[in-house]
Scaffold this motif. Structure first.
Motif, short mmCIF file in Angstrom:
data_model
loop_
_atom_site.label_atom_id
_atom_site.label_comp_id
_atom_site.label_asym_id
_atom_site.label_seq_id
_atom_site.Cartn_x
_atom_site.Cartn_y
_atom_site.Cartn_z
N THR A 194 0.85 -1.41 -0.05
CA THR A 194 0.12 0.01 -0.17
C THR A 194 0.54 1.46 0.00
O THR A 194 1.86 1.56 1.15
CB THR A 194 -1.14 0.22 1.10
N ASP A 197 -0.83 11.92 0.64
CA ASP A 197 -1.76 11.77 2.52
C ASP A 197 -1.22 11.86 3.50
O ASP A 197 -2.60 12.60 4.57
CB ASP A 197 -1.71 10.27 1.84
N ASP A 230 -5.18 16.21 -3.10
CA ASP A 230 -5.04 15.05 -2.91
C ASP A 230 -3.62 14.62 -3.43
O ASP A 230 -3.61 13.76 -4.39
CB ASP A 230 -6.07 14.31 -3.26
N LYS A 268 -10.14 11.69 3.51
CA LYS A 268 -10.40 10.61 2.52
C LYS A 268 -8.81 9.53 3.08
O LYS A 268 -9.46 8.03 3.21
CB LYS A 268 -9.84 11.13 0.76
N ALA A 269 -7.89 9.89 4.02
CA ALA A 269 -7.18 9.21 3.39
C ALA A 269 -7.54 8.09 5.20
O ALA A 269 -7.29 7.62 4.72
CB ALA A 269 -5.61 9.30 4.11
N GLU A 280 -10.33 8.05 6.25
CA GLU A 280 -11.07 7.11 5.81
C GLU A 280 -11.49 6.44 5.64
O GLU A 280 -11.77 5.16 5.66
CB GLU A 280 -12.63 8.13 5.14
N ASP A 281 -10.30 6.21 4.03
CA ASP A 281 -9.75 4.70 3.49
C ASP A 281 -9.02 3.80 4.26
O ASP A 281 -8.88 3.07 3.97
CB ASP A 281 -9.84 4.97 2.22
N GLN A 282 -7.65 4.44 4.74
CA GLN A 282 -6.88 4.05 5.39
C GLN A 282 -6.17 4.26 6.64
O GLN A 282 -5.40 4.62 6.80
CB GLN A 282 -5.77 4.17 4.16
N SER A 283 -7.42 4.32 7.12
CA SER A 283 -7.05 4.49 8.84
C SER A 283 -6.10 3.81 9.49
O SER A 283 -5.54 3.88 9.74
CB SER A 283 -7.86 4.51 9.69
#
Length: 283
Positions: A2, A55, A52, A194-195, A197-200
């Motif tokens: 990732t 991150d 964006d 966004k980060a 929310e998507d990749q905590s």
């Protein structure tokens, strides 16, 4: 793997993260960290967070709080350097300015609006009782063009981190007329909404790796020599800098957030009704 894009300034504060990358500490956790350098500082990083393009950002506390208040969809997820930033106040070596008092109503060079150099010029003026409405900022983008602006008298003074700028003082390009420390922690780690929310979970691991390194950083073998060589600093200056610098492994305190907001509101840099709950996020 990732990928996480981390933005930061090319300064010695960020060596712990570079070591984590070089030693493969992120990659062994299945994370590819892409380091994105921002010589233009906080203002440029705020724009990258908004667009964006990164991150995470290792960013000045006052700069990110100001930008979140003004619509940046990001949150502070942790403190990073808990000691104050020591802003050197610099003038051209051949200028007629010899004290900070000489700079009242003079033109500060700033990297860009919303940057730390912009905010701190106003905080310093306010602390000294100057009329902040008379400040006329000159945008220079980075330290190289700041040198040109001061030499050509397009601007009068430039506030930048003391030790980063000291080689220019030692070479006789700048003269430092004083220092102005921040009343709060230097740097925090901010993430885009966004980060978060998507990749905590990935962000949590990134913080764990960084924190493990910063907790032992000052005790690493030959770290002073490595810092001096990599950042072209005098060894004695690095030792002094290390002695006054502390890294944090905890979230920014609410009291510090509120202190920054108090200053920014007083200086009309953020909406006075700004909700203090929108800045910090625990990962």
């Amino acid at each position: 793997m990732t990928t996480i894009r981390i933005g930061g300034v090319p300064e010695h504060f960020n060596l712990p993260i570079h070591l984590c990358i070089e030693e493969g500490l992120f990659s062994e956790k299945g994370i590819h960290v892409e380091w994105v350098e921002f010589p233009g500082g906080t203002g440029a990083m705020n724009a990258a967070l908004r667009n964006d393009e990164i991150d995470l950002a290792i960013i000045l506390t006052e700069g990110i709080i100001k930008d979140i208040a003004n619509g940046n969809p990001s949150k502070i997820i942790q403190n990073y350097v808990s000691s104050p930033l020591r802003w050197g106040v610099h003038v051209a070596s051949k200028s007629d300015f010899h004290t900070i008092a000489d700079l009242e109503d003079k033109r500060p060079a700033i990297s860009r609006y919303g940057s730390g150099s912009h905010v701190m010029a106003y905080v310093q003026a306010n602390e000294l009782g100057w009329d902040t409405s008379k400040i006329e900022c000159v945008v220079v983008n980075n330290i190289d063009t700041a040198v040109e602006a001061l030499a050509q008298k397009d601007a009068d003074y430039f506030m930048w981190e003391h030790f980063t700028t000291k080689p220019l003082v030692d070479k006789g390009i700048f003269r430092r007329v004083g220092d102005f420390p921040t009343p709060w922690s230097s740097f925090v780690i901010a993430a885009t909404d966004k980060a978060i929310e998507d990749q905590s979970e990935i962000l949590r691991i990134v913080l764990e790796v960084i924190n493990a390194k910063t907790s032992v950083f000052k005790g690493l073998s030959r770290i002073e020599t490595q810092l001096a060589e990599r950042y072209q600093q005098n060894l004695e200056d690095i030792k002094k800098w290390l002695s006054i610098t502390s890294w944090s492994q905890n979230q920014l305190e609410n009291s510090e957030r509120d202190l920054v907001l108090k200053y920014l509101k007083k200086l009309d840099m953020v909406d006075k009704t700004s909700d203090s709950q929108q800045y910090l996020k625990k990962i």
